[in-house]
Design an enzyme around this catalytic site. Structure first.
Site, PDB file in Angstrom:
ATOM      1  N   CYS A 170       0.800  -1.216   0.000  1.00 49.01           N
ATOM      2  CA  CYS A 170       0.000   0.000   0.000  1.00 49.01           C
ATOM      3  C   CYS A 170       0.838   1.274   0.000  1.00 49.01           C
ATOM      4  CB  CYS A 170      -0.953  -0.004   1.181  1.00 49.01           C
ATOM      5  SG  CYS A 170      -1.993  -1.493   1.216  1.00 49.01           S
ATOM      6  N   HIS A 310      -2.750   7.677   6.464  1.00 50.47           N
ATOM      7  CA  HIS A 310      -2.980   6.369   5.839  1.00 50.47           C
ATOM      8  C   HIS A 310      -4.379   5.906   6.227  1.00 50.47           C
ATOM      9  CE1 HIS A 310      -1.891   2.759   3.788  1.00 50.47           C
ATOM     10  NE2 HIS A 310      -1.969   2.006   4.869  1.00 50.47           N
ATOM     11  N   GLU A 321      -1.013   5.109  13.986  1.00 54.82           N
ATOM     12  CA  GLU A 321      -0.693   6.311  13.215  1.00 54.82           C
ATOM     13  C   GLU A 321      -0.951   7.573  14.031  1.00 54.82           C
ATOM     14  OE1 GLU A 321      -1.309   8.192   8.742  1.00 54.82           O
ATOM     15  OE2 GLU A 321      -2.650   6.596   9.431  1.00 54.82           O
ATOM     16  N   LYS A 342      -9.836   7.767   2.796  1.00 53.80           N
ATOM     17  CA  LYS A 342     -10.254   6.361   2.633  1.00 53.80           C
ATOM     18  C   LYS A 342     -11.652   6.132   3.188  1.00 53.80           C
ATOM     19  CE  LYS A 342      -5.739   3.979   2.571  1.00 53.80           C
ATOM     20  NZ  LYS A 342      -4.806   5.106   2.786  1.00 53.80           N
ATOM     21  N   HIS A 347      -9.878   1.737   0.424  1.00 50.59           N
ATOM     22  CA  HIS A 347      -8.427   1.578   0.362  1.00 50.59           C
ATOM     23  C   HIS A 347      -8.027   1.102  -1.027  1.00 50.59           C
ATOM     24  CE1 HIS A 347      -4.377   1.046   1.288  1.00 50.59           C
ATOM     25  NE2 HIS A 347      -4.422   0.248   2.337  1.00 50.59           N
ATOM     26  N   PHE A 406       2.056  -3.490   3.914  1.00 55.35           N
ATOM     27  CA  PHE A 406       2.470  -4.777   4.461  1.00 55.35           C
ATOM     28  C   PHE A 406       3.954  -4.998   4.152  1.00 55.35           C
ATOM     29  CE2 PHE A 406      -1.952  -7.045   4.223  1.00 55.35           C
ATOM     30  CZ  PHE A 406      -2.386  -6.287   5.285  1.00 55.35           C
TER      31      PHE A 406
END
Length: 422
Positions: A170, A310, A321, A342, A347, A406
């Site tokens: 991502c 994010h 975050e 998002k 996403h 990831f």
């Protein structure tokens, strides 16, 4: 290269294809209006066996104005998204190829994708299993590989300079923008098409993320399933689409009289070195990337006015975050707006960084910040200003855009508004 001799890099064109709009203008308008992009999955029948049955799909996508029928058949949906978004970006930059006087070798492309042609992969796997090796398409490999997107863009516009694909889950398209920025900054090229694309709302991809318990199962409320920073969040909602930016040296943009939309001011990147999917509990990697981006921009912490987070709507990410932002900004964290678009787009995986980077750029340009929707019951551990009540008008001197992937990949991009000061 000494930081004081680096070339400045500006944005002169943007293009988007998202779940809330077919282009940049409509997407930006929808985000400011708090328009949700979620709905029941329509790309396939998810009602049988799939725990997650909601997604943020691109509606009514029609590439016919950019691609001919043969190209539509031979290009996976993720590549089609990239071509359409890049076409809009090129047109908005007033370009049909390398700018006049710029050699094609100094015009490049970097496009990120976390997965590539997933629909093609699944389709050809079925062909192999059900009908045998001879029925696998000769176009399978070039349709599937992630790097075909920058390859197709370079062919279309004659870009013979830097050309590759970034694959970092991502964080893929944020890496793409950052590396394009560096390529211009150090003088390797003068113009870059940079961004990301993804089209992974497919049975296998959805099943895989569901098996990890990463996606929301709020199937009764598709528009409210993506709810970053809310106490009731239960996972991300898959999105799809693309975002592309035209980056060029400030000198070139001024010379050709281009409309400058903003400046790429800084780029930070790091690794958690912690876990294959979970963020480091203290957000150390995210902190490092944000600090690096601010330092790279030559800015002070107090200049940061907006962070496009994010903000995936997963329990761990949003909490971590928030803590990372507080650690980096200290008391100044109380003075900024943090948002997650998002909540509306879902996403977009490898394309998220590009779309959200454009949002950060536009927020700085227009002095207005999109809201975070569906934030109805704030998580006590997520205690920043997320503009939950609606779009926020305010000066944005420095906007940050965070992307985490990831594998522990972290990227932060910094954008400044263009004030006409060369």
């Amino acid at each position: 290269m000494n930081k004081y001799h680096r070339r400045r890099v500006v944005v002169t064109g943007i293009g988007m294809v998202t779940p809330v709009g077919p282009d940049a203008e409509s997407t930006w308008s929808a985000l400011l209006g708090g328009q949700p992009g979620g709905g029941p999955v329509t790309h396939f029948d998810a009602s049988e066996g799939h725990a997650t049955q909601v997604a943020c799909e691109v509606k009514g996508f029609d590439p016919s104005g950019v691609l001919d029928p043969k190209e539509v058949r031979r290009f996976d949906r993720f590549a089609q998204f990239a071509l359409v978004a890049a076409d809009e970006a090129m047109r908005s930059a007033g370009l049909s190829g390398a700018p006049e006087g710029v050699p094609e070798e100094r015009f490049g492309v970097i496009i990120g994708s976390g997965i590539g042609g997933m629909a093609t992969f699944e389709e050809q796997c079925r062909a192999l299993v059900e009908r045998g090796p001879s029925r696998v398409s000769p176009f399978f490999i070039p349709m599937f590989i992630p790097d075909i997107a920058p390859g197709l863009l370079s062919i279309r516009w004659g870009a013979r300079g830097v050309n590759f694909s970034t694959v970092s889950a991502c964080a893929s398209s944020a890496h793409a923008i950052g590396e394009a920025f560096r390529s211009i900054e150090r003088g390797d090229v003068d113009v870059m098409i940079a961004g990301g694309t993804e089209a992974s709302i497919t049975p296998l991809a959805m099943a895989g993320f569901s098996a990890m318990k990463a996606m929301s199962t709020r199937n009764h409320d598709p528009e409210g399933a993506s709810r970053p920073f809310d106490a009731g969040r239960d996972g991300f909602v898959m999105g799809e689409g693309a975002g592309c930016l035209i980056l060029e040296s400030l000198e070139l943009a001024l010379e050709r009289g281009a409309m400058i939309l903003g400046e790429v001011a800084g780029y930070g990147l790091s690794a958690d070195a912690y876990h294959i999917t979970a963020p480091a509990p203290d957000g150390a990697g995210a902190q490092s990337a944000m600090r690096m981006a601010i330092r790279d921009a030559g800015a002070e912490i107090e200049e940061v006015d907006y962070i496009n987070a994010h903000g995936t709507s997963t329990p761990h990410n949003d909490r971590t975050e928030t803590a990372a932002i507080r650690s980096v900004l200290g008391a100044h964290a109380e003075q900024i707006v943090v948002g997650s678009t998002k909540s509306m787009t879902g996403h977009l995986l490898g394309a998220a960084g590009a779309v959200e980077g454009i949002v950060a750029l536009l927020a700085a340009r227009h002095g207005v910040i999109p809201p975070t929707i569906n934030l109805e019951d704030p998580d006590p551990d997520c205690d920043l200003d997320y503009a939950a009540e609606g779009a926020r008008e305010r000066e944005v001197r420095l906007a940050l855009s965070n992307s985490f992937g990831f594998g522990g990949h972290n990227v932060c991009l910094a954008f400044r508004p263009w004030k006409g000061d060369p």
